[in-house]
Design a protein around this motif. Structure first.
Motif, short mmCIF file in Angstrom:
data_model
loop_
_atom_site.label_atom_id
_atom_site.label_comp_id
_atom_site.label_asym_id
_atom_site.label_seq_id
_atom_site.Cartn_x
_atom_site.Cartn_y
_atom_site.Cartn_z
N ALA A 179 -20.88 14.15 -1.73
CA ALA A 179 -21.87 13.59 -0.79
C ALA A 179 -21.38 12.26 -0.23
N ARG A 180 -20.78 11.44 -1.07
CA ARG A 180 -20.24 10.16 -0.57
C ARG A 180 -19.08 10.39 0.38
N ALA A 181 -18.27 11.41 0.09
CA ALA A 181 -17.16 11.71 1.01
C ALA A 181 -17.72 12.02 2.40
N LEU A 182 -18.90 12.65 2.44
CA LEU A 182 -19.54 13.01 3.72
C LEU A 182 -20.43 11.88 4.26
N HIS A 183 -20.41 10.72 3.57
CA HIS A 183 -21.27 9.58 3.94
C HIS A 183 -22.74 9.98 3.90
N MET A 184 -23.07 10.81 2.91
CA MET A 184 -24.46 11.25 2.76
C MET A 184 -24.94 10.97 1.33
N GLY A 185 -24.28 10.04 0.67
CA GLY A 185 -24.57 9.78 -0.74
C GLY A 185 -25.96 9.23 -0.98
N ASP A 186 -26.60 8.70 0.06
CA ASP A 186 -27.97 8.22 -0.16
C ASP A 186 -29.01 9.24 0.28
N GLN A 187 -28.57 10.42 0.70
CA GLN A 187 -29.52 11.48 1.07
C GLN A 187 -29.45 12.67 0.12
N ILE A 188 -28.24 13.04 -0.26
CA ILE A 188 -28.03 14.22 -1.10
C ILE A 188 -27.04 13.89 -2.23
N GLY A 189 -26.94 14.83 -3.17
CA GLY A 189 -25.92 14.68 -4.22
C GLY A 189 -26.39 13.93 -5.44
N ASN A 190 -27.68 13.65 -5.54
CA ASN A 190 -28.20 13.05 -6.77
C ASN A 190 -29.71 13.29 -6.80
N ILE A 191 -30.26 13.24 -8.00
CA ILE A 191 -31.72 13.32 -8.11
C ILE A 191 -32.24 11.92 -8.38
N ALA A 192 -32.87 11.35 -7.39
CA ALA A 192 -33.43 10.01 -7.51
C ALA A 192 -34.53 9.91 -6.45
N PRO A 193 -35.53 9.07 -6.68
CA PRO A 193 -36.62 8.96 -5.72
C PRO A 193 -36.09 8.67 -4.31
#
Ligand code: GUN
Ligand code: ZN
Length: 428
Positions: free
Chosen positions: A361-375
């Motif tokens: 997700a970070r490679a796609l610059h989407m690490g704050d939208q997808i790729g983890n379970i967090a509020p």
């Protein structure tokens, strides 16, 4: 906000990066339940606590199954679905013998629709909720892929593969048409729903300098797009690149000199890198994408995960379907582990899971939208049965902790381990 659903299980949330610090396990937290609503993760907590807070939510009790972010596959070629696992060739012969003839078929929109649907069904069954895909030279192939992903509510990235030389008749565009077709596709799809566009020069051997220059200009006009290509996959390929671009300092320079090196660039494979290339990739914050089943299947080489991570490179994980031999990110993590072993640096289960979710997700610059379970994150989830086959169940029975249990599923699991998939807050 009231939750639509509460899922109970072993809910895995990364609070840190498991490649920093002494203990990869310390980067993850386990929760008893997760509340989701409006397509987002709302809250992590206890089963009792979340039920009290969200009395109207539908309850989904997964017992001791592992619930984690849906897998993110940072480099795939959906048009190669039907030729996956084709025997006996190395990269250039493999492209000419299997890949290019198959990609030729995607000028036919109905075939492109059929394969896009088939690919998304197969990958969903394997727990992959986002991928970054190459299409073919045909704009129809991009329309087919985005249309199918949009219907499934998926966050995906894709782009028209551009090539104007060293490809057969019928599978070449031109510098101008590649630019204009890509620009039209960006206008049509980039930022629509959960879809985004990656400018996609296939690799420097199949693009003239004029085409690379046109792609660089297009990226400069659309700096919020990602750019994806291949880099230093096989030694024969690198020798070919050097003969085609005698002035270039190295393979990366064939991109850099045309404006195709940047933080939003994704460089697939990146196995046989020279020191200057490593330094420049790090300096700009570009993403390297490790495709381990492909690298062993096509015989490309062993990615230097430990060395590149120690340098602070941004790294994602990918199947590289159909050069890769599997649609499964579990199998891909297993192969990453095996490649690590062959280099004397085994990866921890927490590192493998992180690479297949937050790393990609970070490679796609989407690490704050997808790729983890967090509020606040988008509710793309996979639920894994850690005892999905008799062989895995008997190994799991002796596991002393979650990491040992999940490692058996990483190494031996397949789509039978995927109990449920959630996409955008809905059961997929
Ligand atoms: N290099 C250029 N095109 C391709 C492709 O389709 N697959 C792989 N593995 N490498 C490539
Ligand atoms: Zn590829």
């Amino acid at each position: 906000m009231q939750a639509d659903y509460i899922l109970r299980g072993q809910v895995l949330s990364f609070t840190d990066t498991p490649f920093e610090g002494d203990s990869p396990e310390a980067a993850a937290e386990l929760h008893e339940a997760v509340a989701i609503g409006g397509g987002k993760v709302l809250e992590l907590g206890t089963w009792e606590g979340l039920r009290k807070a969200h009395p109207a939510a539908e309850l989904v009790d997964h017992g001791d199954r592992l619930i984690l972010a849906g897998f993110v596959d940072a480099h795939v070629h959906f048009p190669q679905t039907a030729i996956i696992a084709s025997w006996g060739k190395r990269l250039i012969d493999w492209l000419n013998s299997y890949t290019f003839p198959e990609e030729m078929r995607f000028g036919d929109r109905s075939y492109a629709d059929e394969i896009a649907g088939r690919y998304l069904d197969l990958t969903r069954a394997n727990g992959t909720t986002t991928m970054c895909s190459y299409c073919t030279i045909h704009p129809e192939s991009v329309d087919a892929f985005f249309t199918a992903a949009q219907a499934r509510g998926q966050r995906v990235v894709a782009g028209k593969t551009c090539m104007d030389r060293n490809a057969p008749d019928g599978l070449r565009d031109t510098a101008q048409s590649a630019h204009d077709d890509s620009a039209a596709l960006i206008g049509r799809w980039h930022g629509v729903d959960r879809l985004s566009y990656a400018i996609t020069p296939r690799f420097s051997p199949t693009s003239t300098p004029e085409q690379l220059e046109a792609m660089g200009a297009l990226w400069a006009d659309h700096p919020d797009c990602l750019m994806q290509t291949h880099l230093s996959e096989q030694t024969d390929e690198i020798a070919w690149v050097k003969s085609l671009f005698p002035e270039a300092r190295d393979y990366l320079d064939t991109y850099e000199q045309f404006g195709l090196l940047g933080a939003r660039g994704l460089y697939g494979h990146a196995i046989h890198l020279e020191d200057r290339e490593r330094a420049r990739l790090h300096e700009v914050g570009a993403a390297l994408v490790h495709c381990p089943t492909s690298n062993t299947f096509i015989g490309s080489g062993l990615f230097d995960m430990a060395g590149l991570m120690a340098e602070g490179q941004r790294i994602g994980l990918a199947t590289d379907t159909g050069g890769g031999s599997s649609f499964s990110m579990l199998r891909t993590m297993a192969a990453a582990y095996e490649v690590g072993q062959l280099r004397g640096t085994p990866l921890h289960a927490a590192q493998l899971l992180w690479l297949a979710t937050q790393g990609s997700a970070r490679a796609l610059h989407m690490g704050d939208q997808i790729g983890n379970i967090a509020p606040g994150m988008e509710a793309d989830l996979v639920v894994l049965d850690l005892a999905s086959t008799p062989a895995i169940a008997q190994r799991n029975a002796g596991a002393k902790d979650l990491w040992e249990a999940v490692f058996a599923t990483i190494m031996m699991g397949d789509d039978r381990a995927v109990a449920e998939v959630w996409i955008n807050g809905a059961r997929g």
